[in-house]
Design a protein around this motif. Structure first.
Motif, PDB file in Angstrom:
ATOM      1  N   GLU A 144      21.808  59.840  10.933  1.00  0.00           N
ATOM      2  CA  GLU A 144      22.107  58.807   9.935  1.00  0.00           C
ATOM      3  C   GLU A 144      23.584  58.413   9.976  1.00  0.00           C
ATOM      4  N   ALA A 145      24.449  59.414  10.131  1.00  0.00           N
ATOM      5  CA  ALA A 145      25.880  59.124  10.206  1.00  0.00           C
ATOM      6  C   ALA A 145      26.210  58.314  11.451  1.00  0.00           C
ATOM      7  N   ASP A 146      25.575  58.652  12.559  1.00  0.00           N
ATOM      8  CA  ASP A 146      25.810  57.924  13.806  1.00  0.00           C
ATOM      9  C   ASP A 146      25.397  56.457  13.666  1.00  0.00           C
ATOM     10  N   HIS A 147      24.277  56.224  13.021  1.00  0.00           N
ATOM     11  CA  HIS A 147      23.800  54.848  12.834  1.00  0.00           C
ATOM     12  C   HIS A 147      24.804  54.041  12.012  1.00  0.00           C
ATOM     13  N   LEU A 148      25.315  54.636  10.951  1.00  0.00           N
ATOM     14  CA  LEU A 148      26.294  53.940  10.127  1.00  0.00           C
ATOM     15  C   LEU A 148      27.594  53.717  10.887  1.00  0.00           C
ATOM     16  N   MET A 149      28.042  54.706  11.624  1.00  0.00           N
ATOM     17  CA  MET A 149      29.298  54.595  12.357  1.00  0.00           C
ATOM     18  C   MET A 149      29.234  53.566  13.474  1.00  0.00           C
ATOM     19  N   SER A 150      28.032  53.320  14.002  1.00  0.00           N
ATOM     20  CA  SER A 150      27.886  52.361  15.099  1.00  0.00           C
ATOM     21  C   SER A 150      28.258  50.943  14.677  1.00  0.00           C
ATOM     22  N   GLU A 151      28.284  50.692  13.367  1.00  0.00           N
ATOM     23  CA  GLU A 151      28.722  49.382  12.882  1.00  0.00           C
ATOM     24  C   GLU A 151      30.224  49.181  13.074  1.00  0.00           C
ATOM     25  N   TYR A 152      30.942  50.287  13.248  1.00  0.00           N
ATOM     26  CA  TYR A 152      32.398  50.227  13.386  1.00  0.00           C
ATOM     27  C   TYR A 152      32.875  50.649  14.771  1.00  0.00           C
ATOM     28  N   LEU A 153      32.109  51.550  15.401  1.00  0.00           N
ATOM     29  CA  LEU A 153      32.502  52.098  16.695  1.00  0.00           C
ATOM     30  C   LEU A 153      31.374  51.884  17.694  1.00  0.00           C
ATOM     31  N   SER A 154      31.640  51.106  18.725  1.00  0.00           N
ATOM     32  CA  SER A 154      30.591  50.794  19.704  1.00  0.00           C
ATOM     33  C   SER A 154      30.426  51.879  20.760  1.00  0.00           C
ATOM     34  N   GLU A 155      31.460  52.719  20.960  1.00  0.00           N
ATOM     35  CA  GLU A 155      31.401  53.711  22.032  1.00  0.00           C
ATOM     36  C   GLU A 155      30.647  54.965  21.585  1.00  0.00           C
ATOM     37  N   PRO A 156      29.465  55.224  22.162  1.00  0.00           N
ATOM     38  CA  PRO A 156      28.693  56.412  21.754  1.00  0.00           C
ATOM     39  C   PRO A 156      29.453  57.713  21.942  1.00  0.00           C
ATOM     40  N   ALA A 157      30.262  57.810  23.006  1.00  0.00           N
ATOM     41  CA  ALA A 157      30.977  59.057  23.274  1.00  0.00           C
ATOM     42  C   ALA A 157      31.987  59.365  22.175  1.00  0.00           C
ATOM     43  N   VAL A 158      32.644  58.336  21.654  1.00  0.00           N
ATOM     44  CA  VAL A 158      33.602  58.541  20.571  1.00  0.00           C
ATOM     45  C   VAL A 158      32.874  59.006  19.310  1.00  0.00           C
ATOM     46  N   ARG A 159      31.737  58.370  19.018  1.00  0.00           N
ATOM     47  CA  ARG A 159      30.974  58.777  17.834  1.00  0.00           C
ATOM     48  C   ARG A 159      30.485  60.219  17.965  1.00  0.00           C
ATOM     49  N   GLN A 160      30.016  60.583  19.146  1.00  0.00           N
ATOM     50  CA  GLN A 160      29.510  61.940  19.332  1.00  0.00           C
ATOM     51  C   GLN A 160      30.620  62.971  19.183  1.00  0.00           C
ATOM     52  N   PHE A 161      31.812  62.635  19.657  1.00  0.00           N
ATOM     53  CA  PHE A 161      32.945  63.541  19.470  1.00  0.00           C
ATOM     54  C   PHE A 161      33.227  63.738  17.979  1.00  0.00           C
ATOM     55  N   LEU A 162      33.288  62.655  17.238  1.00  0.00           N
ATOM     56  CA  LEU A 162      33.571  62.746  15.806  1.00  0.00           C
ATOM     57  C   LEU A 162      32.473  63.488  15.067  1.00  0.00           C
ATOM     58  N   LEU A 163      31.237  63.281  15.479  1.00  0.00           N
ATOM     59  CA  LEU A 163      30.102  63.889  14.791  1.00  0.00           C
ATOM     60  C   LEU A 163      30.031  65.402  14.980  1.00  0.00           C
ATOM     61  N   LYS A 164      30.794  65.943  15.911  1.00  0.00           N
ATOM     62  CA  LYS A 164      30.873  67.400  16.030  1.00  0.00           C
ATOM     63  C   LYS A 164      31.442  68.019  14.759  1.00  0.00           C
ATOM     64  N   SER A 165      32.179  67.219  13.996  1.00  0.00           N
ATOM     65  CA  SER A 165      32.770  67.706  12.745  1.00  0.00           C
ATOM     66  C   SER A 165      31.998  67.229  11.518  1.00  0.00           C
ATOM     67  N   PHE A 166      30.798  66.680  11.710  1.00  0.00           N
ATOM     68  CA  PHE A 166      29.974  66.283  10.576  1.00  0.00           C
ATOM     69  C   PHE A 166      29.463  67.522   9.849  1.00  0.00           C
ATOM     70  N   SER A 167      29.530  67.492   8.528  1.00  0.00           N
ATOM     71  CA  SER A 167      29.103  68.652   7.741  1.00  0.00           C
ATOM     72  C   SER A 167      28.652  68.202   6.364  1.00  0.00           C
ATOM     73  N   ASN A 168      27.481  68.656   5.963  1.00  0.00           N
ATOM     74  CA  ASN A 168      27.012  68.380   4.604  1.00  0.00           C
ATOM     75  C   ASN A 168      27.566  69.369   3.587  1.00  0.00           C
ATOM     76  N   GLU A 169      28.333  70.342   4.055  1.00  0.00           N
ATOM     77  CA  GLU A 169      28.934  71.300   3.132  1.00  0.00           C
ATOM     78  C   GLU A 169      30.193  70.741   2.486  1.00  0.00           C
ATOM     79  N   LYS A 170      30.715  69.639   3.026  1.00  0.00           N
ATOM     80  CA  LYS A 170      31.892  68.989   2.466  1.00  0.00           C
ATOM     81  C   LYS A 170      31.460  67.717   1.735  1.00  0.00           C
ATOM     82  N   SER A 171      32.131  67.409   0.648  1.00  0.00           N
ATOM     83  CA  SER A 171      31.765  66.226  -0.134  1.00  0.00           C
ATOM     84  C   SER A 171      31.964  64.934   0.654  1.00  0.00           C
TER      85      SER A 171
END
Length: 261
Positions: A144-171
């Motif tokens: 879900e986060a990747d889908h939303l981020m794709s509206e701002y970032l077209s490069e899948p590799a950049v999104r995947q790098f950022l998503l390594k730090s995705f966490s539902n434990e943080k607000s």
């Protein structure tokens, strides 16, 4: 400031440890392939820098503070001297340590960054994407986060790098302190040290051939701080050279360290 870190078993008696420092929006496992490559020869310490990964969050985010964090960790681990390797922001943090406490640094490897001020608009789209996720509380998965981020970032590799730090434990859904990184972005892109501050030891700069972070125009700034600096270029890769060409990158680093030891 308490930093989260992992240390491998001491591979051989007397080997100088290697400390690995990740870049902006990253965490310690970003340099995991290099750690695996080096750990048979060296103790390797992988660090989450402040406001990243599982390290403590703090409202300050600048290279003087980051360098003091690292020096405090070396004191805690009773390590009188280490090799330092940093990528991007981590490279600047490593350079800051070497300039402030040169006697503590056996050698320095800097991956695709220079000791200079960079333009402050390089990550505008990234911050927009990260803020969009942070402002959407119902997101519960990386997909879900990747889908939303794709509206701002077209490069899948950049999104995947950022998503390594995705966490539902943080607000905010992010392991890194997004507010502090955005508030201190000018400090992160800047460089506070004067040309008279030097590290006289061995230094290797590694450039991604397709990246614009290290340029020929940076040579004076590099040699002012690091008179023994040398450089290698890895062709056909960008800023994330350690992930794009890991075998080549790891081999360059290992050979450099072997020359010193």
């Amino acid at each position: 400031m308490k930093l989260n870190y992992q240390i491998t078993p001491f591979a051989s008696a007397g080997a100088v440890p290697v400390v690995l420092l990740h870049g902006l929006f990253g965490k310690q496992d970003n340099l995991g392939l290099l750690k695996q490559h080096l750990m048979s020869r060296y103790p390797v310490i992988s660090v989450d820098l402040r406001n990243h990964g599982s390290s403590e969050w703090h409202p300050d985010m600048n290279y003087h503070a980051m360098s003091l964090d690292i020096l405090e960790l070396l004191e805690q681990l009773q390590l009188p001297k280490v090799h330092l390797l940093g990528h991007s922001m981590g490279g600047k943090a490593a350079m800051a340590v070497a300039l402030q406490e040169p006697a503590r640094v056996a050698s320095l490897v800097v991956a695709d960054i220079a000791p200079v001020n960079y333009q402050e608009n390089r990550h505008s789209a990234v911050f927009n994407a990260l803020q969009a996720v942070a402002a959407t509380p119902h997101i519960s998965s990386r997909k879900e986060a990747d889908h939303l981020m794709s509206e701002y970032l077209s490069e899948p590799a950049v999104r995947q790098f950022l998503l390594k730090s995705f966490s539902n434990e943080k607000s905010t859904h992010w392991q890194f302190n997004l507010h502090a990184l955005e508030q201190h972005y000018a400090d992160i892109m800047g460089w506070p040290y004067t040309p008279d501050q030097q590290y006289p030891g061995p230094v290797l700069f590694i450039k991604g051939g397709a990246s614009d972070y290290l340029q020929t125009g940076h040579q004076t700034a590099i040699t002012n701080h690091f008179p023994q600096a040398s450089a290698r270029v890895i062709p056909d890769c960008g800023h994330w050279l350690h992930a794009e060409k890991p075998a080549l990158f790891n081999g360059i680093v290992e050979r450099f360290l072997q020359q010193i030891n």
